[in-house]
Design a protein around this motif. Sequence first.
Motif, PDB file in Angstrom:
ATOM      1  N   ASN A   1      53.567  33.750  35.574  1.00  0.00           N
ATOM      2  CA  ASN A   1      53.204  33.973  34.296  1.00  0.00           C
ATOM      3  C   ASN A   1      51.855  34.717  34.242  1.00  0.00           C
ATOM      4  O   ASN A   1      51.191  34.452  35.085  1.00  0.00           O
ATOM      5  CB  ASN A   1      53.026  32.395  33.900  1.00  0.00           C
TER       6      ASN A   1
ATOM      7  N   TYR B   1      54.287  23.699  48.017  1.00  0.00           N
ATOM      8  CA  TYR B   1      54.857  23.065  47.094  1.00  0.00           C
ATOM      9  C   TYR B   1      53.978  22.854  45.668  1.00  0.00           C
ATOM     10  O   TYR B   1      52.820  22.603  46.011  1.00  0.00           O
ATOM     11  CB  TYR B   1      55.268  21.658  47.263  1.00  0.00           C
ATOM     12  N   ASP B   2      54.674  23.203  44.590  1.00  0.00           N
ATOM     13  CA  ASP B   2      53.771  22.896  43.352  1.00  0.00           C
ATOM     14  C   ASP B   2      53.530  21.433  43.087  1.00  0.00           C
ATOM     15  O   ASP B   2      54.491  20.646  43.476  1.00  0.00           O
ATOM     16  CB  ASP B   2      54.690  23.389  42.231  1.00  0.00           C
TER      17      ASP B   2
ATOM     18  N   THR C   1      47.970  29.251  33.910  1.00  0.00           N
ATOM     19  CA  THR C   1      47.074  28.126  33.807  1.00  0.00           C
ATOM     20  C   THR C   1      46.116  28.452  35.034  1.00  0.00           C
ATOM     21  O   THR C   1      44.862  27.826  35.356  1.00  0.00           O
ATOM     22  CB  THR C   1      47.460  26.723  34.048  1.00  0.00           C
TER      23      THR C   1
ATOM     24  N   GLY D   1      51.744  31.221  29.730  1.00  0.00           N
ATOM     25  CA  GLY D   1      51.847  30.050  30.357  1.00  0.00           C
ATOM     26  C   GLY D   1      50.715  29.962  31.480  1.00  0.00           C
ATOM     27  O   GLY D   1      50.946  29.057  32.580  1.00  0.00           O
TER      28      GLY D   1
ATOM     29  N   HIS E   1      56.198  31.805  41.112  1.00  0.00           N
ATOM     30  CA  HIS E   1      56.957  30.452  41.449  1.00  0.00           C
ATOM     31  C   HIS E   1      58.372  30.689  41.806  1.00  0.00           C
ATOM     32  O   HIS E   1      59.119  31.724  41.571  1.00  0.00           O
ATOM     33  CB  HIS E   1      57.190  30.001  39.903  1.00  0.00           C
TER      34      HIS E   1
ATOM     35  N   HIS F   1      50.419  34.531  41.349  1.00  0.00           N
ATOM     36  CA  HIS F   1      51.433  33.367  42.030  1.00  0.00           C
ATOM     37  C   HIS F   1      52.576  33.559  41.524  1.00  0.00           C
ATOM     38  O   HIS F   1      53.046  34.001  40.296  1.00  0.00           O
ATOM     39  CB  HIS F   1      50.729  32.123  42.065  1.00  0.00           C
TER      40      HIS F   1
HETATM   41  P1  5GP Z   1      50.998  28.779  35.920  1.00  0.00           P
HETATM   42  O1  5GP Z   1      50.910  27.860  35.021  1.00  0.00           O
HETATM   43  O2  5GP Z   1      49.553  29.388  36.171  1.00  0.00           O
HETATM   44  O3  5GP Z   1      51.925  29.801  36.023  1.00  0.00           O
HETATM   45  O4  5GP Z   1      51.113  27.836  37.485  1.00  0.00           O
HETATM   46  C1  5GP Z   1      50.173  27.291  37.908  1.00  0.00           C
HETATM   47  C2  5GP Z   1      50.657  25.987  38.752  1.00  0.00           C
HETATM   48  O5  5GP Z   1      50.054  25.667  39.715  1.00  0.00           O
HETATM   49  C3  5GP Z   1      51.495  25.134  38.023  1.00  0.00           C
HETATM   50  O6  5GP Z   1      52.908  24.964  38.045  1.00  0.00           O
HETATM   51  C4  5GP Z   1      50.960  23.745  38.517  1.00  0.00           C
HETATM   52  O7  5GP Z   1      51.672  22.676  38.569  1.00  0.00           O
HETATM   53  C5  5GP Z   1      50.328  24.330  39.914  1.00  0.00           C
HETATM   54  N1  5GP Z   1      49.115  23.683  40.373  1.00  0.00           N
HETATM   55  C6  5GP Z   1      47.967  23.337  39.758  1.00  0.00           C
HETATM   56  N2  5GP Z   1      46.888  22.731  40.398  1.00  0.00           N
HETATM   57  C7  5GP Z   1      47.511  22.691  41.878  1.00  0.00           C
HETATM   58  C8  5GP Z   1      47.176  22.059  42.788  1.00  0.00           C
HETATM   59  O8  5GP Z   1      46.192  21.671  43.098  1.00  0.00           O
HETATM   60  N3  5GP Z   1      47.959  22.169  43.869  1.00  0.00           N
HETATM   61  C9  5GP Z   1      49.516  22.558  43.706  1.00  0.00           C
HETATM   62  N4  5GP Z   1      50.047  22.634  44.943  1.00  0.00           N
HETATM   63  N5  5GP Z   1      49.877  23.003  42.620  1.00  0.00           N
HETATM   64  C10 5GP Z   1      48.872  22.991  41.499  1.00  0.00           C
END
Ligand code: 5GP
Length: 110
Positions: free
Chosen positions: A84, A28-29, A92, A90, A99, A97
Amino acid sequence: MDCLFCKIVAGEIPNKTVYEDDQVLAFYDIAPKAPVHVLVIPKCHLSGVRDITPDTATVVGHIFEVIPQITEKLGLTDYRVVSNNGVEAGQTVGHLHFHILGGRILGEMG
Ligand code: 5GP
Ligand code: ZN
Protein backbone atom coordinates in the motif's frame (compact mmCIF):
# COMPACT_ATOMS: atom_id res chain seq x y z
CA MET A 1 13.80 9.04 12.65
CA ASP A 2 10.45 8.29 14.22
CA CYS A 3 9.63 5.22 12.14
CA LEU A 4 7.93 2.16 13.61
CA PHE A 5 9.58 -0.31 11.23
CA CYS A 6 13.04 1.27 11.71
CA LYS A 7 12.48 0.68 15.43
CA ILE A 8 11.60 -2.95 14.70
CA VAL A 9 14.79 -3.28 12.60
CA ALA A 10 16.77 -1.73 15.48
CA GLY A 11 15.27 -4.25 17.92
CA GLU A 12 13.55 -1.49 19.92
CA ILE A 13 10.15 -3.06 19.27
CA PRO A 14 9.89 -6.86 19.41
CA ASN A 15 8.76 -8.82 16.38
CA LYS A 16 8.11 -12.42 15.40
CA THR A 17 10.82 -12.84 12.77
CA VAL A 18 10.29 -15.23 9.88
CA TYR A 19 13.39 -14.36 7.86
CA GLU A 20 16.34 -12.03 8.27
CA ASP A 21 19.52 -11.21 6.41
CA ASP A 22 21.75 -8.16 6.17
CA GLN A 23 19.29 -6.25 3.94
CA VAL A 24 15.84 -7.63 4.70
CA LEU A 25 13.58 -8.46 7.65
CA ALA A 26 10.33 -10.43 7.44
CA PHE A 27 8.01 -10.73 10.44
CA TYR A 28 4.41 -11.60 11.26
CA ASP A 29 1.90 -8.75 11.02
CA ILE A 30 0.53 -7.79 14.43
CA ALA A 31 -3.05 -7.64 13.09
CA PRO A 32 -3.26 -10.42 10.50
CA LYS A 33 -5.72 -9.97 7.61
CA ALA A 34 -5.32 -13.63 6.55
CA PRO A 35 -4.34 -16.88 8.33
CA VAL A 36 -0.77 -16.18 7.21
CA HIS A 37 0.21 -12.50 7.09
CA VAL A 38 3.88 -11.55 6.99
CA LEU A 39 5.53 -8.21 6.25
CA VAL A 40 8.78 -8.02 4.31
CA ILE A 41 10.77 -4.82 4.69
CA PRO A 42 14.14 -3.44 3.68
CA LYS A 43 16.32 -2.70 6.69
CA CYS A 44 17.14 0.70 5.20
CA HIS A 45 14.42 3.31 5.44
CA LEU A 46 12.47 3.87 2.24
CA SER A 47 9.10 5.60 2.58
CA GLY A 48 7.38 3.44 0.00
CA VAL A 49 7.48 2.44 -3.65
CA ARG A 50 7.92 6.14 -4.46
CA ASP A 51 11.43 5.93 -2.98
CA ILE A 52 12.56 3.17 -5.34
CA THR A 53 15.32 4.52 -7.56
CA PRO A 54 18.13 2.86 -9.52
CA ASP A 55 20.18 3.06 -6.29
CA THR A 56 17.56 1.57 -3.97
CA ALA A 57 16.14 -0.95 -6.44
CA THR A 58 18.81 -3.47 -5.47
CA VAL A 59 17.27 -4.12 -2.07
CA VAL A 60 13.80 -4.33 -3.61
CA GLY A 61 15.08 -6.91 -6.08
CA HIS A 62 16.56 -8.78 -3.14
CA ILE A 63 13.22 -8.71 -1.32
CA PHE A 64 11.58 -10.41 -4.29
CA GLU A 65 14.47 -12.86 -4.46
CA VAL A 66 13.84 -14.00 -0.87
CA ILE A 67 10.03 -13.99 -0.95
CA PRO A 68 9.95 -17.49 -2.51
CA GLN A 69 12.16 -18.75 0.33
CA ILE A 70 9.88 -17.09 2.89
CA THR A 71 6.68 -18.46 1.36
CA GLU A 72 8.20 -21.94 1.17
CA LYS A 73 9.10 -21.71 4.84
CA LEU A 74 5.54 -20.60 5.59
CA GLY A 75 4.14 -23.54 3.59
CA LEU A 76 2.39 -21.27 1.11
CA THR A 77 2.06 -22.28 -2.52
CA ASP A 78 -0.52 -19.61 -3.37
CA TYR A 79 -0.24 -16.16 -1.86
CA ARG A 80 -0.64 -12.44 -2.51
CA VAL A 81 2.13 -9.84 -2.31
CA VAL A 82 0.88 -6.28 -1.94
CA SER A 83 2.25 -2.87 -1.02
CA ASN A 84 0.00 0.00 0.00
CA ASN A 85 1.35 3.40 -0.97
CA GLY A 86 -0.14 6.58 0.39
CA VAL A 87 -2.92 7.12 2.91
CA GLU A 88 -5.67 6.71 0.31
CA ALA A 89 -4.26 3.29 -0.57
CA GLY A 90 -4.27 2.25 3.09
CA GLN A 91 -0.62 2.85 3.98
CA THR A 92 -0.36 3.31 7.73
CA VAL A 93 3.40 2.84 8.21
CA GLY A 94 5.70 5.06 6.15
CA HIS A 95 8.45 2.48 5.64
CA LEU A 96 8.34 0.39 2.47
CA HIS A 97 6.78 -3.00 3.14
CA PHE A 98 5.34 -5.85 1.20
CA HIS A 99 2.50 -7.84 2.71
CA ILE A 100 2.52 -11.58 2.08
CA LEU A 101 -1.01 -12.88 2.53
CA GLY A 102 -2.10 -16.48 2.31
CA GLY A 103 -3.61 -19.49 4.00
CA ARG A 104 -7.10 -18.98 2.65
CA ILE A 105 -8.78 -18.40 -0.69
CA LEU A 106 -8.08 -14.72 -1.20
CA GLY A 107 -10.54 -14.02 -3.99
CA GLU A 108 -10.55 -10.84 -6.01
CA MET A 109 -8.78 -7.72 -4.82
CA GLY A 110 -11.20 -5.26 -3.27
P1 5GP B 1 -0.01 -0.74 5.82
O1 5GP B 1 -1.33 -0.48 6.48
O2 5GP B 1 0.90 0.46 5.95
O3 5GP B 1 -0.09 -1.25 4.43
O4 5GP B 1 0.65 -1.93 6.64
C1 5GP B 1 1.17 -1.75 7.92
C2 5GP B 1 0.98 -3.04 8.65
O5 5GP B 1 1.79 -3.01 9.81
C3 5GP B 1 -0.46 -3.30 9.11
O6 5GP B 1 -0.95 -4.50 8.50
C4 5GP B 1 -0.33 -3.41 10.63
O7 5GP B 1 -1.16 -4.42 11.18
C5 5GP B 1 1.14 -3.72 10.82
N1 5GP B 1 1.71 -3.25 12.08
C6 5GP B 1 1.49 -2.03 12.66
N2 5GP B 1 2.21 -1.94 13.78
C7 5GP B 1 2.88 -3.12 13.93
C8 5GP B 1 3.78 -3.62 14.93
O8 5GP B 1 4.14 -2.95 15.90
N3 5GP B 1 4.25 -4.88 14.75
C9 5GP B 1 3.90 -5.65 13.67
N4 5GP B 1 4.41 -6.88 13.59
N5 5GP B 1 3.06 -5.21 12.71
C10 5GP B 1 2.55 -3.95 12.84
ZN1 ZN C 1 11.78 3.32 8.60
